[in-house]
Every structure is written in structure tokens, then in C-alpha cells.
Design a protein around this motif. Structure first.
Motif: not given
Length: 60
Positions: A13-25
Motif C-alpha cells: 500500500p505504501e509503494l502504491n500510494r507513493l507511486f500514484r502520487a508522484v505520477v499524478a504530480l
């Protein structure tokens, strides 16, 4: 344009959240970013050695 294939995998869950956040940003496409990450991984010297040793080539 070549046909695209679906690939499934699981992330913490942590890696998923971080990855999706950076992609969106970065205002990037999630699928394109995953493909880029896989290409980078395949280009690592140890993986290139396996590819060469087994005469693996991408399908055109």
C-alpha cells in the motif's frame, strides 16, 4: 502502433500510494510510467546479460 498487453502485479500500500502520487504530480499516464519503469529494469546490466545469454528479443 504495437498492440499493448495487460500486466498484473501487486505493490505494498505504501509503494502504491507513493507511486500514484508522484505520477499524478508529474501529470503523467500511469500505464506509460509503469512501462518506463519496466524498460529501465530490463536495461540493468544484469538483466541485459540474461537477455543476451538466452538470445531474447522483443517481438516486433
Amino acid at each position: 502502433m504495437s498492440e499493448k498487453k495487460e500486466l498484473r502485479g501487486y505493490l505494498s500500500p505504501e509503494l502504491n500510494r507513493l507511486f500514484r502520487a508522484v505520477v499524478a504530480l508529474k501529470d503523467k499516464n500511469l500505464s506509460d510510467t509503469i512501462a518506463e519503469a519496466i524498460e529501465d529494469w530490463l536495461n540493468k546490466p544484469e538483466n541485459q546479460e540474461i537477455i543476451k545469454r538466452h538470445n531474447l528479443k522483443p517481438e516486433d
